[in-house]
Enzyme design. Structure first.
Site, short mmCIF file in Angstrom:
data_model
loop_
_atom_site.label_atom_id
_atom_site.label_comp_id
_atom_site.label_asym_id
_atom_site.label_seq_id
_atom_site.Cartn_x
_atom_site.Cartn_y
_atom_site.Cartn_z
N LYS A 153 20.12 74.45 47.96
CA LYS A 153 18.82 75.14 47.90
C LYS A 153 18.99 76.57 47.38
CE LYS A 153 15.54 72.34 49.58
NZ LYS A 153 14.19 72.14 49.03
N LEU A 201 14.12 62.73 41.56
CA LEU A 201 14.53 64.08 41.12
C LEU A 201 15.87 64.08 40.41
CD1 LEU A 201 13.86 67.14 43.36
CD2 LEU A 201 12.53 66.19 41.53
N THR A 250 13.93 77.75 51.51
CA THR A 250 14.07 77.53 52.95
C THR A 250 14.75 78.68 53.68
OG1 THR A 250 15.33 76.21 54.55
CG2 THR A 250 16.13 76.15 52.31
N TYR A 278 23.32 71.43 52.17
CA TYR A 278 21.88 71.51 51.90
C TYR A 278 21.50 72.93 51.49
CZ TYR A 278 16.92 72.08 53.13
OH TYR A 278 15.59 72.40 53.11
N GLU A 327 16.93 78.22 55.75
CA GLU A 327 18.36 77.86 55.85
C GLU A 327 19.22 78.71 54.91
OE1 GLU A 327 20.45 75.31 57.53
OE2 GLU A 327 18.84 75.79 58.90
P1 NAP Z 1 10.69 65.42 54.17
O1 NAP Z 1 9.64 64.99 55.13
O2 NAP Z 1 12.11 65.04 54.41
O3 NAP Z 1 10.25 64.89 52.72
C1 NAP Z 1 11.12 64.92 51.64
C2 NAP Z 1 10.46 64.25 50.46
O4 NAP Z 1 11.37 64.28 49.35
C3 NAP Z 1 10.13 62.77 50.70
O5 NAP Z 1 8.92 62.48 50.04
C4 NAP Z 1 11.28 62.07 50.02
O6 NAP Z 1 10.98 60.77 49.58
C5 NAP Z 1 11.47 62.98 48.82
N1 NAP Z 1 12.76 62.80 48.17
C6 NAP Z 1 14.00 62.86 48.71
N2 NAP Z 1 14.94 62.66 47.77
C7 NAP Z 1 14.29 62.45 46.61
C8 NAP Z 1 14.70 62.17 45.28
N3 NAP Z 1 15.99 62.06 44.96
N4 NAP Z 1 13.76 62.02 44.33
C9 NAP Z 1 12.44 62.11 44.64
N5 NAP Z 1 11.98 62.35 45.88
C10 NAP Z 1 12.90 62.52 46.86
O7 NAP Z 1 10.68 67.00 54.00
P2 NAP Z 1 9.53 68.08 54.34
O8 NAP Z 1 9.74 68.55 55.74
O9 NAP Z 1 8.22 67.54 53.93
O10 NAP Z 1 9.96 69.30 53.40
C11 NAP Z 1 9.47 69.42 52.08
C12 NAP Z 1 10.37 70.35 51.29
O11 NAP Z 1 10.40 71.64 51.92
C13 NAP Z 1 11.83 69.92 51.20
O12 NAP Z 1 12.31 70.33 49.95
C14 NAP Z 1 12.52 70.70 52.29
O13 NAP Z 1 13.89 70.88 51.98
C15 NAP Z 1 11.75 71.99 52.23
N6 NAP Z 1 11.64 72.76 53.47
C16 NAP Z 1 11.21 72.15 54.60
C17 NAP Z 1 11.06 72.89 55.75
C18 NAP Z 1 10.58 72.26 57.03
O14 NAP Z 1 10.79 72.86 58.08
N7 NAP Z 1 9.90 71.12 56.98
C19 NAP Z 1 11.36 74.27 55.74
C20 NAP Z 1 11.77 74.85 54.54
C21 NAP Z 1 11.90 74.09 53.41
P3 NAP Z 1 11.19 59.49 50.55
O15 NAP Z 1 9.97 59.45 51.43
O16 NAP Z 1 11.29 58.38 49.59
O17 NAP Z 1 12.45 59.74 51.36
N1 GDD Z 2 18.23 67.15 63.99
C1 GDD Z 2 18.74 67.49 65.19
N2 GDD Z 2 19.03 66.50 66.09
N3 GDD Z 2 18.96 68.78 65.47
C2 GDD Z 2 19.44 69.10 66.70
C3 GDD Z 2 19.73 68.14 67.65
C4 GDD Z 2 19.53 66.76 67.34
O1 GDD Z 2 19.78 65.86 68.12
N4 GDD Z 2 20.19 68.76 68.77
C5 GDD Z 2 20.18 70.06 68.52
N5 GDD Z 2 19.73 70.28 67.25
C6 GDD Z 2 19.64 71.60 66.62
C7 GDD Z 2 20.35 71.68 65.26
O2 GDD Z 2 21.75 71.86 65.45
C8 GDD Z 2 19.66 72.91 64.67
O3 GDD Z 2 20.25 74.08 65.14
C9 GDD Z 2 18.23 72.82 65.24
O4 GDD Z 2 18.29 71.87 66.30
C10 GDD Z 2 17.16 72.39 64.24
O5 GDD Z 2 17.58 71.20 63.61
P1 GDD Z 2 16.58 70.34 62.68
O6 GDD Z 2 15.33 70.05 63.42
O7 GDD Z 2 17.36 69.21 62.13
O8 GDD Z 2 16.16 71.39 61.55
P2 GDD Z 2 17.01 72.42 60.67
O9 GDD Z 2 16.64 73.79 61.16
O10 GDD Z 2 18.42 72.06 60.62
O11 GDD Z 2 16.41 72.18 59.22
C11 GDD Z 2 14.99 72.06 59.02
O12 GDD Z 2 14.44 73.33 58.78
C12 GDD Z 2 14.91 73.97 57.57
C13 GDD Z 2 14.21 75.34 57.48
O13 GDD Z 2 14.92 76.26 58.25
C14 GDD Z 2 14.78 71.09 57.84
O14 GDD Z 2 13.42 70.81 57.73
C15 GDD Z 2 15.26 71.71 56.53
O15 GDD Z 2 14.88 70.86 55.44
C16 GDD Z 2 14.57 73.09 56.37
O16 GDD Z 2 15.01 73.71 55.18
#
Ligand code: NAP
Ligand code: GDD
Length: 353
Positions: A160, A64, A132, A156, A134
């Protein structure tokens, strides 16, 4: 046959979305990064399937942060739909690499939009941007809707936020079919191991087989609105099938603390816990093990370690997805208990060797 280009195809959502689009008859193209060791575990099933690989499913090297590569790929593929899922998606780690996060998660989105515009594909290529919950950060309203003001709390989320608004701007300026899905947290057995839900189910499974002693976590008080990734990729697809490009909140409407997620996970193994102490001194102790796994009464199974605290935290997320439910006909099939069960069962299987 419709063609989709998925950035982030090697990630959790990329895998579920590829599954969904292939099942709908799409030709799926995915962006993969060059890595020193292969990291395609989530999508390896397609390499093994000769009817799919190189017939309906294609991978392309790229990043990207590389505009010329993205532009060339979009020109070659001529996708009907682009799902921009690639991101440095770990909130805590974004404090350690803020500049890269801005480049990938913020400007990366601009690169995609610009490529589509410069290639003259604005009328034919629809774009989904992975926005997101977030963005709501220090929440200004409970529950959060499409109209709730943003207050991002991490590099982050700030990156976003740029991606969100540049998507809206290109839609308004160039009439592009570009939409934001404002997705609340969604999880699965394929969730990365350093997000809190997977960290919990994975470590509890390891403890169940005597492979670990204790789970170290950060803030146990924060609350998240957790859904299943399988439900959420269906919403992404629906967003791009509408007549009009719009932004949508996707959430379950139920919020749960990290502490309660831990309690629910242990309860599925018939283990009762008691939390004692506060802040860094808080622990969870086994009160009673009614199950078959290796937990002993009195065992300390959770400790708090400040290294997992974030410089600024998002304390509470809970979404109102009424718009998506009405306009997209979307609703989640999984509740939190079913999600945790699927995750812990998968991790128990993984470590039962
Ligand atoms: P993920 O498991 O961390 O996957 C991220 C993907 O992005 C991986 O395929 C990673 O490739 C790729 N990537 C990272 N940096 C890149 C770069 N510079 N160029 C090309 N590819 C790159 O995340 P996910 O949970 O599937 O989430 C998908 C999207 O939704 C993300 O944009 C995340 O911020 C957003 N989102 C997620 C959540 C959630 O709760 N899961 C909620 C809201 C929004 P590698 O495998 O090579 O690392
Ligand atoms: N990762 C992590 N590890 N989080 C922890 C831990 C730990 O050991 N202990 C407590 N937490 C708390 C974090 O401080 C946060 O409040 C919550 O658990 C969730 O953390 P994550 O699971 O890392 O997710 P996130 O909410 O910060 O972010 C995820 O959700 C977003 C959507 O709201 C990611 O998937 C983001 O990419 C996505 O945008």
């Amino acid at each position: 046959m419709k063609k989709a280009f998925i950035t982030g195809i090697t990630g959790q959502d990329g895998m579920y979305l590829a599954d969904l689009l292939l099942s709908k008859g799409y030709e799926v193209h995915g962006l993969r990064r060059r890595t020193s060791l292969l990291n395609t575990q989530r999508i390896d099933k397609y390499f093994a399937d000769s009817a799919t690989y190189s017939h309906k499913f294609y991978l392309h090297y790229g990043d990207l942060t590389d505009s010329s590569n993205l532009t060339r790929l979009i020109q070659e593929i001529q996708p009907d739909e682009i799902y921009n899922l690639a991101a440095m998606s770990h909130v805590h780690i974004s404090f350690s690499m803020p500049e890269y996060t801005a480049n990938c998660d913020g400007i990366g989105t601009l690169r995609i939009l610009e490529a589509v515009r410069l290639l003259g594909l604005t009328k034919t290529t629809k774009i989904y941007q992975a926005s997101t919950s977030e963005l709501y950060g220090l929440v200004q309203e409970v529950p959060q809707t499409e109209k709730t003001p943003f207050y991002p709390r991490s590099p982050y989320a700030v990156a976003k936020m740029y991606a969100y608004w540049i998507t809206v701007n290109y839609r308004e300026a160039y009439n592009m079919f570009a939409c934001n899905g404002i997705l609340f947290n969604h999880e699965s057995p394929y969730r990365g191991e350093n997000f809190v839900t997977r960290k919990i189910t994975r470590e509890v499974a390891r403890m169940a087989y005597n492979l670990a002693d204790c789970l170290h976590l950060g803030n146990l008080n924060s609350k998240r609105d957790w859904g299943h990734a399988k439900d959420y990729v269906d919403a992404m697809w629906r967003i791009l099938q509408q007549d009009k490009p719009e932004d949508y909140v996707i959430s379950t409407g139920v919020t749960t603390s990290i502490r309660d997620f831990v309690i629910k996970t242990f309860a599925l193994l018939d283990v009762e816990l008691a939390f004692e102490g506060t802040h860094e001194n808080e622990t969870a102790v086994v009160v009673k093990n009614n199950g078959k796994y290796a937990f002993k009464a009195g065992q300390v199974v959770v400790k708090v370690h400040p290294k997992f605290y974030r410089p600024t935290e998002v304390d509470l997320l809970i979404g109102d997805s009424s718009k998506a439910r009405q306009k997209l006909g979307w609703q989640p099939k999984y509740n939190l208990d079913a999600l945790i069960k699927e995750m812990i069962d998968a991790d128990l299987k993984l470590f039962n060797k």
